[in-house]
Design a protein around this motif. Sequence first.
Motif, PDB file in Angstrom:
ATOM      1  N   SER A 182      49.581  61.580  -1.222  1.00  0.00           N
ATOM      2  CA  SER A 182      48.195  61.195  -1.461  1.00  0.00           C
ATOM      3  C   SER A 182      47.551  62.097  -2.507  1.00  0.00           C
ATOM      4  O   SER A 182      46.868  61.645  -3.419  1.00  0.00           O
ATOM      5  N   LYS A 219      48.193  52.071  -5.569  1.00  0.00           N
ATOM      6  CA  LYS A 219      48.784  53.411  -5.437  1.00  0.00           C
ATOM      7  C   LYS A 219      50.070  53.391  -4.626  1.00  0.00           C
ATOM      8  O   LYS A 219      51.014  54.100  -4.917  1.00  0.00           O
ATOM      9  N   TYR A 220      50.074  52.601  -3.548  1.00  0.00           N
ATOM     10  CA  TYR A 220      51.206  52.642  -2.633  1.00  0.00           C
ATOM     11  C   TYR A 220      52.194  51.492  -2.876  1.00  0.00           C
ATOM     12  O   TYR A 220      53.056  51.233  -2.059  1.00  0.00           O
ATOM     13  N   ASP A 253      49.944  44.185   0.189  1.00  0.00           N
ATOM     14  CA  ASP A 253      50.837  44.759  -0.831  1.00  0.00           C
ATOM     15  C   ASP A 253      52.270  44.801  -0.321  1.00  0.00           C
ATOM     16  O   ASP A 253      52.529  44.521   0.848  1.00  0.00           O
ATOM     17  N   ARG A 291      45.859  61.287   6.222  1.00  0.00           N
ATOM     18  CA  ARG A 291      46.818  60.701   5.286  1.00  0.00           C
ATOM     19  C   ARG A 291      48.181  60.706   5.945  1.00  0.00           C
ATOM     20  O   ARG A 291      48.554  61.672   6.609  1.00  0.00           O
ATOM     21  N   VAL A 292      48.931  59.651   5.708  1.00  0.00           N
ATOM     22  CA  VAL A 292      50.272  59.599   6.272  1.00  0.00           C
ATOM     23  C   VAL A 292      51.131  60.669   5.588  1.00  0.00           C
ATOM     24  O   VAL A 292      51.847  61.412   6.233  1.00  0.00           O
ATOM     25  N   ASN A 303      44.172  51.493  -3.313  1.00  0.00           N
ATOM     26  CA  ASN A 303      45.246  51.951  -2.417  1.00  0.00           C
ATOM     27  C   ASN A 303      46.472  51.050  -2.542  1.00  0.00           C
ATOM     28  O   ASN A 303      47.598  51.533  -2.618  1.00  0.00           O
ATOM     29  N   LEU A 313      39.309  55.155   2.927  1.00  0.00           N
ATOM     30  CA  LEU A 313      39.262  54.179   4.019  1.00  0.00           C
ATOM     31  C   LEU A 313      38.142  54.491   5.008  1.00  0.00           C
ATOM     32  O   LEU A 313      37.588  53.582   5.619  1.00  0.00           O
ATOM     33  N   GLY A 364      44.323  61.137  -4.411  1.00  0.00           N
ATOM     34  CA  GLY A 364      43.515  60.653  -3.287  1.00  0.00           C
ATOM     35  C   GLY A 364      42.673  61.756  -2.652  1.00  0.00           C
ATOM     36  O   GLY A 364      43.019  62.931  -2.719  1.00  0.00           O
ATOM     37  N   THR A 365      41.580  61.356  -2.023  1.00  0.00           N
ATOM     38  CA  THR A 365      40.721  62.320  -1.337  1.00  0.00           C
ATOM     39  C   THR A 365      40.900  62.222   0.180  1.00  0.00           C
ATOM     40  O   THR A 365      40.413  63.083   0.912  1.00  0.00           O
ATOM     41  N   GLY A 366      41.552  61.165   0.634  1.00  0.00           N
ATOM     42  CA  GLY A 366      41.693  60.974   2.084  1.00  0.00           C
ATOM     43  C   GLY A 366      40.427  60.420   2.724  1.00  0.00           C
ATOM     44  O   GLY A 366      40.317  60.362   3.945  1.00  0.00           O
TER      45      GLY A 366
HETATM   46  P1  ADP Z   1      43.806  58.436   0.123  1.00  0.00           P
HETATM   47  O1  ADP Z   1      42.817  59.038  -0.811  1.00  0.00           O
HETATM   48  O2  ADP Z   1      44.796  59.427   0.653  1.00  0.00           O
HETATM   49  O3  ADP Z   1      44.421  57.178  -0.392  1.00  0.00           O
HETATM   50  P2  ADP Z   1      42.511  56.720   2.078  1.00  0.00           P
HETATM   51  O4  ADP Z   1      41.445  57.037   3.083  1.00  0.00           O
HETATM   52  O5  ADP Z   1      42.196  55.704   1.045  1.00  0.00           O
HETATM   53  O6  ADP Z   1      42.902  58.104   1.420  1.00  0.00           O
HETATM   54  O7  ADP Z   1      43.811  56.285   2.862  1.00  0.00           O
HETATM   55  C1  ADP Z   1      44.264  57.089   3.947  1.00  0.00           C
HETATM   56  C2  ADP Z   1      45.779  57.030   4.073  1.00  0.00           C
HETATM   57  O8  ADP Z   1      46.170  55.716   4.502  1.00  0.00           O
HETATM   58  C3  ADP Z   1      46.534  57.251   2.774  1.00  0.00           C
HETATM   59  O9  ADP Z   1      46.744  58.618   2.507  1.00  0.00           O
HETATM   60  C4  ADP Z   1      47.843  56.532   3.050  1.00  0.00           C
HETATM   61  O10 ADP Z   1      48.706  57.357   3.801  1.00  0.00           O
HETATM   62  C5  ADP Z   1      47.420  55.364   3.932  1.00  0.00           C
HETATM   63  N1  ADP Z   1      47.258  54.124   3.155  1.00  0.00           N
HETATM   64  C6  ADP Z   1      46.104  53.566   2.724  1.00  0.00           C
HETATM   65  N2  ADP Z   1      46.320  52.406   2.082  1.00  0.00           N
HETATM   66  C7  ADP Z   1      47.654  52.200   2.106  1.00  0.00           C
HETATM   67  C8  ADP Z   1      48.517  51.158   1.624  1.00  0.00           C
HETATM   68  N3  ADP Z   1      48.035  50.112   0.977  1.00  0.00           N
HETATM   69  N4  ADP Z   1      49.847  51.287   1.857  1.00  0.00           N
HETATM   70  C9  ADP Z   1      50.332  52.374   2.521  1.00  0.00           C
HETATM   71  N5  ADP Z   1      49.587  53.377   2.999  1.00  0.00           N
HETATM   72  C10 ADP Z   1      48.255  53.300   2.803  1.00  0.00           C
END
Ligand code: ADP
Length: 265
Positions: A215, A165-166, A190, A209-210, A162, A225, A220-222
Amino acid sequence: LEAHFSVIEKETGEENGIIAVLHDVTEQERIEEERREFVANVSHELRTPLTSMKSYLEALEDGALENPEVAPHFIQVTSNETERMIRLVNDLLQLSKMDSKDYQMVMASMNATTFVNHVIDRFEMATKNQEIQFKRKIPDRAIPVMGDRDKLTQLLDNIISNAIKYSPEGGTITCTLKPEKDRVVISVKDEGVGIPKDNIPHVFDRFYRVDKARSRNLGGTGLGLAIAKEIVNAHAGHIWVSSEWGRGTTFSFTLPYDEVEGDGS
Ligand code: ADP
């Protein structure tokens, strides 16, 4: 709260008392609502890639296959969607296993220092063509913790991937290993997009997901986390996030010391 009253009568028909049965309907309804929402989410998450694959396959059938300009791209898209569906189903299987407690944690003593270093080494290799820097704030000495190595690898993988990715190009990802009195704290920081304050309480929820489109585009699968949280819970630890929108994000989790090796006592 819901109350059911029954009047108890004597044989003569005279009232003898009242029984009140109290149900916590709100809790039951909440669980039921969550379950419905989960099924709806899963269906939606599977339908989206399937619909997209169907239209690309139809286009290929209708002649795009003979067009060397577009065919490879269309095939690539269907292949990417297939991969994402496989990831999604694997994540769902893992979550459902953890929900039903139908799995064995393989707890063993492990050295957190080498463990975290190895995971970072692997990501450094995998991102060597990207402009991502890794910084380590990890003690030199061995730090013995108790954990399930495979599960912890997946946990750290989810959080670091993550962070990648972000992150913006040229971003630095800082991994910190901090031995505290009763626990070890591992953090991944990060310099990415960050998470708006209102969204922070939900990021560990399944499928939350934000930015849905972003995502999905990033594959991403959401669920990453949500899985991370289950793994931390199975280690009796905590996981939390602090983030500033536009500035960056830090995910931290705790692990228990291996008591036997811990301080030599
Ligand atoms: P995804 O597969 O969408 O990454 P996650 O469950 O890993 O699903 O994360 C859920 C959401 O949390 C992400 O879609 C993103 O919006 C936010 N997120 C997770 N990690 C980060 C990060 N390091 N920086 C910013 N946003 C994050």
